[in-house]
Design a protein around this motif. Sequence first.
Motif, PDB file in Angstrom:
ATOM      1  N   LEU A  62      61.620  -3.425  52.832  1.00 28.03           N
ATOM      2  CA  LEU A  62      62.256  -4.350  53.837  1.00 28.03           C
ATOM      3  C   LEU A  62      63.366  -3.536  54.672  1.00 28.03           C
ATOM      4  O   LEU A  62      63.373  -3.574  56.133  1.00 28.03           O
ATOM      5  CB  LEU A  62      62.400  -5.749  53.542  1.00 28.03           C
ATOM      6  N   VAL A 121      51.401  -3.521  43.470  1.00 29.42           N
ATOM      7  CA  VAL A 121      51.697  -3.517  44.859  1.00 29.42           C
ATOM      8  C   VAL A 121      52.999  -4.001  45.166  1.00 29.42           C
ATOM      9  O   VAL A 121      53.629  -3.588  46.046  1.00 29.42           O
ATOM     10  CB  VAL A 121      50.579  -4.481  45.375  1.00 29.42           C
ATOM     11  N   VAL A 122      53.576  -5.227  44.353  1.00 30.57           N
ATOM     12  CA  VAL A 122      54.845  -5.767  44.693  1.00 30.57           C
ATOM     13  C   VAL A 122      55.816  -5.592  43.482  1.00 30.57           C
ATOM     14  O   VAL A 122      55.529  -5.820  42.462  1.00 30.57           O
ATOM     15  CB  VAL A 122      54.767  -7.194  45.057  1.00 30.57           C
ATOM     16  N   VAL A 147      58.858  -7.340  65.733  1.00 28.12           N
ATOM     17  CA  VAL A 147      59.276  -8.411  66.484  1.00 28.12           C
ATOM     18  C   VAL A 147      60.711  -8.084  67.028  1.00 28.12           C
ATOM     19  O   VAL A 147      60.873  -8.429  68.198  1.00 28.12           O
ATOM     20  CB  VAL A 147      59.480  -9.595  65.518  1.00 28.12           C
ATOM     21  N   ILE A 148      61.394  -7.562  66.449  1.00 27.53           N
ATOM     22  CA  ILE A 148      62.869  -7.089  66.910  1.00 27.53           C
ATOM     23  C   ILE A 148      62.607  -6.197  68.584  1.00 27.53           C
ATOM     24  O   ILE A 148      63.200  -6.428  69.408  1.00 27.53           O
ATOM     25  CB  ILE A 148      63.625  -6.335  66.124  1.00 27.53           C
ATOM     26  N   ILE A 157      50.786  -6.948  62.370  1.00 25.94           N
ATOM     27  CA  ILE A 157      49.895  -7.668  61.532  1.00 25.94           C
ATOM     28  C   ILE A 157      48.710  -6.954  60.793  1.00 25.94           C
ATOM     29  O   ILE A 157      48.390  -7.317  59.771  1.00 25.94           O
ATOM     30  CB  ILE A 157      49.150  -8.989  62.511  1.00 25.94           C
ATOM     31  N   ILE A 175      49.869  -3.495  57.629  1.00 22.76           N
ATOM     32  CA  ILE A 175      50.095  -3.560  56.168  1.00 22.76           C
ATOM     33  C   ILE A 175      48.567  -3.828  55.348  1.00 22.76           C
ATOM     34  O   ILE A 175      48.196  -3.218  54.357  1.00 22.76           O
ATOM     35  CB  ILE A 175      50.927  -4.604  55.417  1.00 22.76           C
ATOM     36  N   PRO A 176      47.809  -4.738  55.672  1.00 22.00           N
ATOM     37  CA  PRO A 176      46.475  -4.826  55.436  1.00 22.00           C
ATOM     38  C   PRO A 176      45.716  -3.580  55.213  1.00 22.00           C
ATOM     39  O   PRO A 176      44.863  -3.270  54.344  1.00 22.00           O
ATOM     40  CB  PRO A 176      45.746  -6.041  56.200  1.00 22.00           C
ATOM     41  N   LEU A 233      59.624  -6.524  42.665  1.00 20.52           N
ATOM     42  CA  LEU A 233      60.685  -7.419  43.053  1.00 20.52           C
ATOM     43  C   LEU A 233      62.072  -7.013  42.581  1.00 20.52           C
ATOM     44  O   LEU A 233      63.094  -7.237  43.190  1.00 20.52           O
ATOM     45  CB  LEU A 233      60.564  -8.712  42.793  1.00 20.52           C
ATOM     46  N   PRO A 274      56.566  -5.221  60.371  1.00 22.98           N
ATOM     47  CA  PRO A 274      56.528  -6.309  61.093  1.00 22.98           C
ATOM     48  C   PRO A 274      57.675  -6.760  61.711  1.00 22.98           C
ATOM     49  O   PRO A 274      57.706  -7.294  62.947  1.00 22.98           O
ATOM     50  CB  PRO A 274      55.694  -7.281  60.224  1.00 22.98           C
ATOM     51  N   ILE A 275      58.830  -6.885  60.810  1.00 17.60           N
ATOM     52  CA  ILE A 275      60.051  -7.298  61.412  1.00 17.60           C
ATOM     53  C   ILE A 275      60.668  -6.531  62.482  1.00 17.60           C
ATOM     54  O   ILE A 275      61.153  -6.952  63.642  1.00 17.60           O
ATOM     55  CB  ILE A 275      61.224  -7.125  60.279  1.00 17.60           C
ATOM     56  N   ILE A 300      60.235  -3.638  46.982  1.00 14.18           N
ATOM     57  CA  ILE A 300      60.451  -4.650  48.322  1.00 14.18           C
ATOM     58  C   ILE A 300      61.440  -4.617  49.065  1.00 14.18           C
ATOM     59  O   ILE A 300      61.550  -4.792  50.215  1.00 14.18           O
ATOM     60  CB  ILE A 300      60.033  -6.218  47.659  1.00 14.18           C
ATOM     61  N   PHE A 327      56.680  -2.938  54.604  1.00 14.58           N
ATOM     62  CA  PHE A 327      57.006  -4.451  54.569  1.00 14.58           C
ATOM     63  C   PHE A 327      57.718  -4.472  55.809  1.00 14.58           C
ATOM     64  O   PHE A 327      58.327  -5.741  56.346  1.00 14.58           O
ATOM     65  CB  PHE A 327      57.680  -4.839  53.269  1.00 14.58           C
TER      66      PHE A 327
END
Lengths: 44, 567
Positions: B237, B220-221, B85-86, B276, B279-280, B223, B81-82, B233, B78
């Motif tokens: 992250l 899958v998730v 971007v960074i 993108i 993860i899928p 919290l 993707p962050i 999660i 997770f």
Amino acid sequence: MKFNDEDAGDLPPFFKKWNYLYAFVIGHLIYLILLFYLFTKAFE
Amino acid sequence: MKTLDWIVLIGTLSFIVIYGVWKTRGSKNIEGYLKGDNTMKWWTIGLSIMATQASAITFLSAPGQAYDDGMRFVQFYFGLPIAMVILSITVVPIYHKLKVYTAYEYLENRFDLKTRVLTAILFLTQRGLAAGFTIFAPSLILSTLLGWNIYYTNLVIGLMVIIYTVSGGTKAVAQTQKYQMGVILLGMVAAGILVVKLMPENVGFVDALEIAGKTGRLNVVDLEFDPTSKYNIWSGLIGGGFLALSYFGTDQSQVARYLTGSSIGQSRLGLLFNGIIKIPMQFFILLIGALVYVFYIFQPAPLFFNNVIEERTIQSEVGAEYLDKKERYDNINTEKRQYAIGYLEALDEGNDLEAKKKVQALQQADKKSKAVKKEALSVIEKADPNADTNDTNFIFLTFVINYLPAGLVGLIIAVIFSASMSSTSSELNALASTTIVDIYKRLYKKNASERHYLNASKVFTMFWGVYAILFAMYANRLGTLIEAVNKLGSLVYGTILGVFLVAFYMKNIKARETFIAAIISESIILLCFFFTDIPFLWYNVIGSLIVLIVAYLLKILRPDSNITSNN
């Protein structure tokens, strides 16, 4: 951290600005997490 | 394996090797050889980044993990993707504008030569060992399940990679990785379809998901913030993002992939494409594992998937005890099958109360089967205290070999080979780049001809290829020391990341502070390794934090630190 489009002419093909594309990638991540959460709950 | 499997396997691998050599022949200088003449488009870069990260173990281990523990491992990605971007915002423009060949070259620009050489040597130490392990790990599994000679398997994988990586350099790595990813995706989609098709007639895809979900395989998730839980999660992250930042931003085997971009934009798009798709893709691979778990509810499930170790246990003096566990496990599995069928029937009839009862019984039976397996693992340990009791990596391939039709088995073995080759080729290419650019050209032979550097690059690629094969050969004799080799990698990664974090984000800190902080960090990590029980995965965090904190403190304590050392 600077968000800029210094490289004029090297803009992304899918969005007008890099910042929009970055937002799309993060948005896609949020969408996937939400989707996976619903998937988890649906079959829990 | 049947003849058709061999045809598919040999045909696929030969095509990739021949295509790689043919398509990328004739590099004339090291810019072409190490940076692919900066001609790569984003889709090639993106696939290359994905192929580099996804080693054979990814495709062998992930489905097994979902079988055992559910799909929660996907949360580990997770943060990726962050990180993409960074890195796209900060790191990619810097590397491109400085026209560096390696990530460590940037450090000389930012700090000084000794910081560059230190990080380059740390990278060579860590990645050199990892390259051997990338070949060895799938060879071990293939040789165990198919009875192949492990030395020949190591040799075949290693030599195929050496042929096209030495011949075409970075371009060959990127071009072959496109097709290797194609083979990998085709094979995994086929396996995913087949596992659903092979379920009993009255069990469809949604039914299989219902059973997988009720037995905790579609988790899958999560919290909940629980520091002791490996995957939730938050750890995904934060921890996953941290790891992705260090791996994609400072590891030359990944940096080299996006340095080949024809522009900053193409490199950025390659990284974001990975952000993108990754993860899928990982979700899908894990889903296959969850479906394999459901498949084995309706089929006799092995108690332990490593048949060599199982057979050895049965032949030992505790063999009877193990067979007793096996019988209990089989009986519980029969119960599970009845409860699963009963649950699906109750669902069809709309009988919610009965469905609930069957689900509870199914869950209880699942718990019992896990407990019996745990007992069986202690028996295996009793038979051989050094036996590897983790069979996760064997689950998916056991299913493939025993249940997939001829041709598809060959394709899945080609997936394993392709994944191993794609990661290894990136590693050899990165090892050669770092050796030639950061050590050989910078320290020993500063003004030689382009032809000389090109030939030296090929020699170093060959050297690291042979080194990886030799390590893979020797790894078989190391036994449980393999884990020690993995630990060795973690000993240096944190320090490297710390140096890069200072370089990118703490602009007022200079060379001297960073170098001292790196030495202190590495020394403390070594002390932790030898004198504490801290789990080795934490070394990455500890190492980088020590570099950041010590460098900052030194900056405060030494007001004259603006004077940088000259080289």
